[in-house]
Design a protein around this motif. Structure first.
Motif, PDB file in Angstrom:
ATOM      1  N   ALA A   1      30.207 144.159  21.331  1.00  0.00           N
ATOM      2  CA  ALA A   1      29.247 143.059  21.476  1.00  0.00           C
ATOM      3  C   ALA A   1      28.824 142.528  20.111  1.00  0.00           C
ATOM      4  O   ALA A   1      28.707 141.309  19.894  1.00  0.00           O
ATOM      5  N   ALA A   2      28.605 143.447  19.171  1.00  0.00           N
ATOM      6  CA  ALA A   2      28.257 143.029  17.809  1.00  0.00           C
ATOM      7  C   ALA A   2      29.413 142.267  17.174  1.00  0.00           C
ATOM      8  O   ALA A   2      29.213 141.244  16.504  1.00  0.00           O
ATOM      9  N   ARG A   3      30.632 142.745  17.404  1.00  0.00           N
ATOM     10  CA  ARG A   3      31.801 142.050  16.876  1.00  0.00           C
ATOM     11  C   ARG A   3      31.908 140.661  17.475  1.00  0.00           C
ATOM     12  O   ARG A   3      32.294 139.698  16.796  1.00  0.00           O
ATOM     13  N   GLY A   4      31.554 140.523  18.737  1.00  0.00           N
ATOM     14  CA  GLY A   4      31.585 139.204  19.375  1.00  0.00           C
ATOM     15  C   GLY A   4      30.642 138.221  18.714  1.00  0.00           C
ATOM     16  O   GLY A   4      30.968 137.033  18.570  1.00  0.00           O
ATOM     17  N   ILE A   5      29.483 138.707  18.293  1.00  0.00           N
ATOM     18  CA  ILE A   5      28.536 137.834  17.597  1.00  0.00           C
ATOM     19  C   ILE A   5      29.133 137.337  16.290  1.00  0.00           C
ATOM     20  O   ILE A   5      29.057 136.153  15.945  1.00  0.00           O
ATOM     21  N   ALA A   6      29.769 138.246  15.558  1.00  0.00           N
ATOM     22  CA  ALA A   6      30.398 137.862  14.288  1.00  0.00           C
ATOM     23  C   ALA A   6      31.562 136.906  14.517  1.00  0.00           C
ATOM     24  O   ALA A   6      31.761 135.965  13.736  1.00  0.00           O
ATOM     25  N   ASP A   7      32.320 137.132  15.580  1.00  0.00           N
ATOM     26  CA  ASP A   7      33.461 136.260  15.856  1.00  0.00           C
ATOM     27  C   ASP A   7      33.019 134.839  16.177  1.00  0.00           C
ATOM     28  O   ASP A   7      33.667 133.863  15.765  1.00  0.00           O
ATOM     29  N   ILE A   8      31.921 134.709  16.932  1.00  0.00           N
ATOM     30  CA  ILE A   8      31.386 133.371  17.233  1.00  0.00           C
ATOM     31  C   ILE A   8      30.986 132.670  15.946  1.00  0.00           C
ATOM     32  O   ILE A   8      31.317 131.497  15.719  1.00  0.00           O
ATOM     33  N   ALA A   9      30.277 133.385  15.077  1.00  0.00           N
ATOM     34  CA  ALA A   9      29.850 132.796  13.810  1.00  0.00           C
ATOM     35  C   ALA A   9      31.045 132.422  12.944  1.00  0.00           C
ATOM     36  O   ALA A   9      31.048 131.379  12.273  1.00  0.00           O
ATOM     37  N   ARG A  10      32.076 133.240  12.970  1.00  0.00           N
ATOM     38  CA  ARG A  10      33.269 132.958  12.169  1.00  0.00           C
ATOM     39  C   ARG A  10      33.904 131.642  12.622  1.00  0.00           C
ATOM     40  O   ARG A  10      34.329 130.824  11.793  1.00  0.00           O
ATOM     41  N   ARG A  11      33.950 131.429  13.921  1.00  0.00           N
ATOM     42  CA  ARG A  11      34.504 130.175  14.437  1.00  0.00           C
ATOM     43  C   ARG A  11      33.613 128.993  14.066  1.00  0.00           C
ATOM     44  O   ARG A  11      34.103 127.908  13.739  1.00  0.00           O
ATOM     45  N   GLN A  12      32.303 129.186  14.133  1.00  0.00           N
ATOM     46  CA  GLN A  12      31.382 128.095  13.795  1.00  0.00           C
ATOM     47  C   GLN A  12      31.521 127.689  12.335  1.00  0.00           C
ATOM     48  O   GLN A  12      31.523 126.489  12.009  1.00  0.00           O
ATOM     49  N   VAL A  13      31.621 128.654  11.452  1.00  0.00           N
ATOM     50  CA  VAL A  13      31.787 128.354  10.030  1.00  0.00           C
ATOM     51  C   VAL A  13      33.139 127.688   9.789  1.00  0.00           C
ATOM     52  O   VAL A  13      33.239 126.705   9.038  1.00  0.00           O
ATOM     53  N   ALA A  14      34.174 128.196  10.427  1.00  0.00           N
ATOM     54  CA  ALA A  14      35.499 127.597  10.264  1.00  0.00           C
ATOM     55  C   ALA A  14      35.523 126.156  10.765  1.00  0.00           C
ATOM     56  O   ALA A  14      36.104 125.269  10.127  1.00  0.00           O
ATOM     57  N   ASP A  15      34.877 125.916  11.897  1.00  0.00           N
ATOM     58  CA  ASP A  15      34.854 124.561  12.469  1.00  0.00           C
ATOM     59  C   ASP A  15      34.180 123.567  11.530  1.00  0.00           C
ATOM     60  O   ASP A  15      34.546 122.385  11.495  1.00  0.00           O
TER      61      ASP A  15
END
Length: 375
Positions: A41-55
């Motif tokens: 679940a914690a990794r999922g939070i980081a993955d969402i943020a990673r996509r947001q920054v990349a976008d």
């Protein structure tokens, strides 16, 4: 006293979206590297943020390496260029942030510093000339927009001619991202750096964007986090806040047309009171829409900043990272300004929460000080 904050280029106030994401991430009880459901679940939070920054910069999420900020991201990029790409020389714009200039000067490689023109812009021809004598492969460092003047640089053009010679490009996009559209594929640079707190995210988090795959050359060694380039348990609340700020900044890019109008209104008011006041960084279209670097003839920047503070207006003299220095701005002197003129410039920078009354209060404070000093 009512206060007016016009120092967004130093740090933007925390956006509500970033605050909410940060607080939510603080409730995550697990390490993002753990394999159990809490860790996932914690990794999922980081993955969402990673996509947001990349976008925000038109990149793939897998190209994002989270760091402690723009300074670390720039240092990591320089390390990668030297150790993984075998760079043999450096060509650096003389207006770069100290987090690029200082490590570049200490790497021990041949270094060429390219001065800016009077408008604050780096001439691609000057970079091309430096490339003809530089040992290859070289690394060219050119920021997308200057933090003091707001001048937007010709990164895409420089990247094209740089790649044609077999060299690489590092682009510090810390000040530009969230204020103007940024697209990694259009810029073409090999490394691009970002910082969360310039977007309205939390401090202590940034990112390095990689165009290609690189053999890890980490600044921090330990675990295999961030593609093996940045060991250590991830700053999950900071990353979540950074991601949310990046998403909000991307959605709010259109708001900068209104911010530009406020900036132009401020500039017009100051020039009406003092037509001789020099505006640094070129015309309004050549600058970030939120930035005004202007001198008050005969009045030191330190005096101005203190007077504005007493009037409830927060501005900067040069980079916040260089506060306390007695030397004039290296950015302005690299543009050919005399030392005295460089010492008289202050920076107004607006952002997502700026209002018309902020501009009115700042203009009134500037004009009042000018009238007192010019008597």
């Amino acid at each position: 006293m009512n206060s007016t904050y016009l120092d967004y280029n130093a740090t933007a106030p925390l956006r509500p979206e970033a605050r909410a994401a940060l607080l939510a991430a603080l409730e995550a009880p697990a390490n993002p590297s753990s394999v159990h459901r809490f860790g996932r679940a914690a990794r999922g939070i980081a993955d969402i943020a990673r996509r947001q920054v990349a976008d925000l910069v038109g990149a793939e999420a897998k190209r994002v390496v989270f760091t402690s900020g723009g300074t670390e991201a720039n240092n990591l990029a320089l390390r990668l260029a030297c150790e993984a790409a075998g760079v043999k020389s450096l060509i650096v714009a003389a207006i770069e942030h100290d987090s690029v200039l200082r490590p570049a000067r200490h790497l021990g490689l041949p270094l060429t510093e390219v001065a800016a023109g009077p408008d604050g812009r780096i001439d691609p021809a000057a970079v091309a000339a430096a490339l003809t004598t530089a040992a290859q492969p070289a690394l060219v460092c050119l920021m997308l927009a200057n933090n003091e003047t707001g001048t937007i640089q010709p990164v895409a053009e420089v990247t094209r001619l740089t790649h044609a010679s077999g060299a690489l490009v590092l682009c510090d996009a810390v000040q530009a991202a969230g204020k103007i559209p940024v697209d990694l594929s259009q810029l073409g640079c090999d490394f691009l750096t970002l910082s969360g707190h310039k977007l309205g995210g939390p401090t202590g988090v940034g990112a390095l964007m990689l165009r290609d795959d690189w053999v890890p050359a980490p600044l921090l060694r330990g675990g295999g986090q961030e593609q093996g380039m940045r060991a250590g348990t991830e700053n999950l609340p900071g990353i979540a806040g950074f991601g949310a700020a990046a998403a909000a900044a991307q959605q709010g890019l259109y708001d900068f047309k209104q911010i530009a109008a406020l900036r132009d209104r401020l500039q017009a008011s100051l020039l009406a009171a003092c037509p001789a006041a020099p505006v640094h960084g070129g015309n309004t279209e050549a600058r970030l829409p939120n930035t005004l670097c202007i001198g008050m003839p005969g009045v030191p920047a330190e005096t101005q900043v203190m007077a504005f503070d007493l009037a409830g207006v927060a501005v900067s003299a040069g980079s916040a990272c260089s506060s306390g220095k007695v030397t004039p701005s290296h950015v302005l002197t690299a543009m050919g300004l005399p030392e005295q003129a460089a010492r008289e410039a202050v920076r107004f920078s607006l952002g997502w929460a700026s209002k018309p009354e902020d501009v009115e209060r700042a203009a009134a404070a500037w004009i009042a000080l000018w009238q007192r000093k010019s008597k």
